[in-house]
Design a protein around this motif. Structure first.
Motif, PDB file in Angstrom:
ATOM      1  N   GLY A 111       4.630   1.923 -13.871  1.00 48.17           N
ATOM      2  CA  GLY A 111       5.099   0.697 -14.505  1.00 48.17           C
ATOM      3  C   GLY A 111       5.054  -0.561 -13.659  1.00 48.17           C
ATOM      4  N   TYR A 112       4.189  -0.615 -12.667  1.00 43.26           N
ATOM      5  CA  TYR A 112       4.087  -1.805 -11.834  1.00 43.26           C
ATOM      6  C   TYR A 112       3.533  -2.957 -12.654  1.00 43.26           C
ATOM      7  CZ  TYR A 112       2.936  -4.788  -7.840  1.00 43.26           C
ATOM      8  OH  TYR A 112       2.857  -5.829  -6.947  1.00 43.26           O
ATOM      9  N   ALA A 113       4.246  -4.106 -12.616  1.00 46.27           N
ATOM     10  CA  ALA A 113       3.830  -5.258 -13.406  1.00 46.27           C
ATOM     11  C   ALA A 113       3.282  -6.388 -12.543  1.00 46.27           C
ATOM     12  CB  ALA A 113       5.021  -5.776 -14.222  1.00 46.27           C
ATOM     13  N   GLY A 114       3.249  -6.188 -11.233  1.00 43.23           N
ATOM     14  CA  GLY A 114       2.773  -7.233 -10.327  1.00 43.23           C
ATOM     15  C   GLY A 114       1.264  -7.242 -10.199  1.00 43.23           C
ATOM     16  N   ASP A 115       0.795  -8.056  -9.257  1.00 40.95           N
ATOM     17  CA  ASP A 115      -0.632  -8.202  -8.985  1.00 40.95           C
ATOM     18  C   ASP A 115      -1.114  -7.012  -8.164  1.00 40.95           C
ATOM     19  OD1 ASP A 115      -3.209  -8.954  -8.306  1.00 40.95           O
ATOM     20  OD2 ASP A 115      -2.594 -10.704  -7.114  1.00 40.95           O
ATOM     21  N   GLN A 116      -1.966  -6.177  -8.747  1.00 43.26           N
ATOM     22  CA  GLN A 116      -2.445  -4.993  -8.052  1.00 43.26           C
ATOM     23  C   GLN A 116      -3.432  -5.326  -6.934  1.00 43.26           C
ATOM     24  OE1 GLN A 116      -3.834  -1.945 -10.713  1.00 43.26           O
ATOM     25  NE2 GLN A 116      -1.753  -1.364 -11.264  1.00 43.26           N
ATOM     26  N   GLN A 117      -3.876  -6.557  -6.857  1.00 46.64           N
ATOM     27  CA  GLN A 117      -4.759  -6.965  -5.759  1.00 46.64           C
ATOM     28  C   GLN A 117      -3.958  -7.321  -4.506  1.00 46.64           C
ATOM     29  OE1 GLN A 117      -8.021  -6.385  -6.043  1.00 46.64           O
ATOM     30  NE2 GLN A 117      -7.414  -5.612  -8.048  1.00 46.64           N
ATOM     31  N   ASP A 118      -2.662  -7.554  -4.675  1.00 48.33           N
ATOM     32  CA  ASP A 118      -1.770  -7.795  -3.535  1.00 48.33           C
ATOM     33  C   ASP A 118      -1.308  -6.428  -3.035  1.00 48.33           C
ATOM     34  OD1 ASP A 118       0.184  -8.497  -1.715  1.00 48.33           O
ATOM     35  OD2 ASP A 118       1.376  -9.675  -3.136  1.00 48.33           O
ATOM     36  N   GLU A 119      -2.166  -5.800  -2.214  1.00 48.68           N
ATOM     37  CA  GLU A 119      -1.937  -4.406  -1.806  1.00 48.68           C
ATOM     38  C   GLU A 119      -0.601  -4.201  -1.102  1.00 48.68           C
ATOM     39  OE1 GLU A 119      -5.139  -2.102   0.052  1.00 48.68           O
ATOM     40  OE2 GLU A 119      -6.447  -3.780  -0.501  1.00 48.68           O
ATOM     41  N   ALA A 120      -0.233  -5.084  -0.209  1.00 51.10           N
ATOM     42  CA  ALA A 120       0.991  -4.899   0.570  1.00 51.10           C
ATOM     43  C   ALA A 120       2.217  -4.865  -0.342  1.00 51.10           C
ATOM     44  CB  ALA A 120       1.129  -5.996   1.616  1.00 51.10           C
ATOM     45  N   THR A 121       2.287  -5.802  -1.266  1.00 54.16           N
ATOM     46  CA  THR A 121       3.420  -5.851  -2.185  1.00 54.16           C
ATOM     47  C   THR A 121       3.411  -4.650  -3.113  1.00 54.16           C
ATOM     48  OG1 THR A 121       3.433  -8.268  -2.090  1.00 54.16           O
ATOM     49  CG2 THR A 121       4.559  -7.254  -3.957  1.00 54.16           C
ATOM     50  N   MET A 122       2.246  -4.320  -3.649  1.00 50.98           N
ATOM     51  CA  MET A 122       2.147  -3.179  -4.552  1.00 50.98           C
ATOM     52  C   MET A 122       2.502  -1.882  -3.819  1.00 50.98           C
ATOM     53  SD  MET A 122      -1.093  -1.540  -6.633  1.00 50.98           S
ATOM     54  CE  MET A 122      -1.788  -0.840  -5.138  1.00 50.98           C
ATOM     55  N   ASP A 123       1.990  -1.701  -2.604  1.00 48.73           N
ATOM     56  CA  ASP A 123       2.251  -0.476  -1.861  1.00 48.73           C
ATOM     57  C   ASP A 123       3.738  -0.312  -1.548  1.00 48.73           C
ATOM     58  OD1 ASP A 123      -0.398   0.246  -1.989  1.00 48.73           O
ATOM     59  OD2 ASP A 123      -0.831  -0.191   0.124  1.00 48.73           O
ATOM     60  N   ALA A 124       4.404  -1.397  -1.163  1.00 46.06           N
ATOM     61  CA  ALA A 124       5.842  -1.331  -0.883  1.00 46.06           C
ATOM     62  C   ALA A 124       6.603  -0.947  -2.148  1.00 46.06           C
ATOM     63  CB  ALA A 124       6.338  -2.662  -0.329  1.00 46.06           C
ATOM     64  N   TRP A 125       6.261  -1.586  -3.263  1.00 47.36           N
ATOM     65  CA  TRP A 125       6.902  -1.262  -4.544  1.00 47.36           C
ATOM     66  C   TRP A 125       6.602   0.184  -4.925  1.00 47.36           C
ATOM     67  CZ3 TRP A 125       5.296   0.712  -9.142  1.00 47.36           C
ATOM     68  CH2 TRP A 125       6.209   0.659 -10.200  1.00 47.36           C
ATOM     69  N   LEU A 126       5.369   0.586  -4.764  1.00 46.79           N
ATOM     70  CA  LEU A 126       4.930   1.913  -5.178  1.00 46.79           C
ATOM     71  C   LEU A 126       5.648   3.012  -4.405  1.00 46.79           C
ATOM     72  CD1 LEU A 126       3.086   3.605  -6.934  1.00 46.79           C
ATOM     73  CD2 LEU A 126       1.254   3.233  -5.271  1.00 46.79           C
ATOM     74  N   HIS A 127       5.831   2.806  -3.118  1.00 40.44           N
ATOM     75  CA  HIS A 127       6.530   3.804  -2.312  1.00 40.44           C
ATOM     76  C   HIS A 127       7.946   4.008  -2.839  1.00 40.44           C
ATOM     77  CE1 HIS A 127       8.627   5.562   1.144  1.00 40.44           C
ATOM     78  NE2 HIS A 127       7.456   6.110   1.425  1.00 40.44           N
TER      79      HIS A 127
END
Length: 149
Positions: free
Chosen positions: A113-129
């Motif tokens: 359910g990530y709604a952010g920018d998937q190209q912003d890897e650092a932010t996505m990875d932190a959220w994903l973890h």
């Protein structure tokens, strides 16, 4: 099957993993049950490594609490020298023997359910973890709150 289900099966096993061959009795028992191949999972591999081939897993299967931290620490000891699964989604996926590519992480992020920018890897990875740890906790995983927050 989604990537999250693959991760859950790696850690928690499948209902098939929890069955004991030949556990039934009488004519109602399925004589082919013992010959059905069991899908290996990290929990049974760890139990076999620590206590021998006949060891019972110390953690409960798909319908009860599973020590997620214990299983991931065990996997890191076997597969992840130098990997920091507590802080890195990439390292967490690697110790489970899964593809940690950006495409796979984007797929998992979408699944969770990530709604952010998937190209912003650092932010996505932190959220994903954090989201993955939280999702494991919501699916019968025992995880300390410090890893979920």
């Amino acid at each position: 099957m989604g990537l999250f289900n693959t991760i859950k099966e790696k850690l928690f096993g499948t209902p098939q993993d929890q069955s004991v061959p030949g556990a039934g009795s009488g004519p109602a028992a399925d004589p082919t049950a013992a010959s059905v191949p069991v899908t290996p999972n990290l929990e049974s591999e760890v139990a076999a490594t620590l206590g021998g081939a006949n060891a019972e897993p110390a953690r409960v299967g798909p319908n009860g609490p599973v020590d997620v931290v214990g299983l991931l620490d065990d996997a890191a000891g076997k597969n992840g020298a130098g990997l920091e699964w507590r802080d890195s989604i990439v390292d967490l996926l690697k110790i489970l023997g899964l593809d940690a590519s950006l495409d796979e992480r984007q797929e998992l992020a979408a699944e969770l359910g990530y709604a952010g920018d998937q190209q912003d890897e650092a932010t996505m990875d932190a959220w994903l973890h954090k989201a993955l740890i939280q999702a494991l906790a919501e699916n019968d995983g025992t995880v300390p709150s410090r890893l979920r927050n």
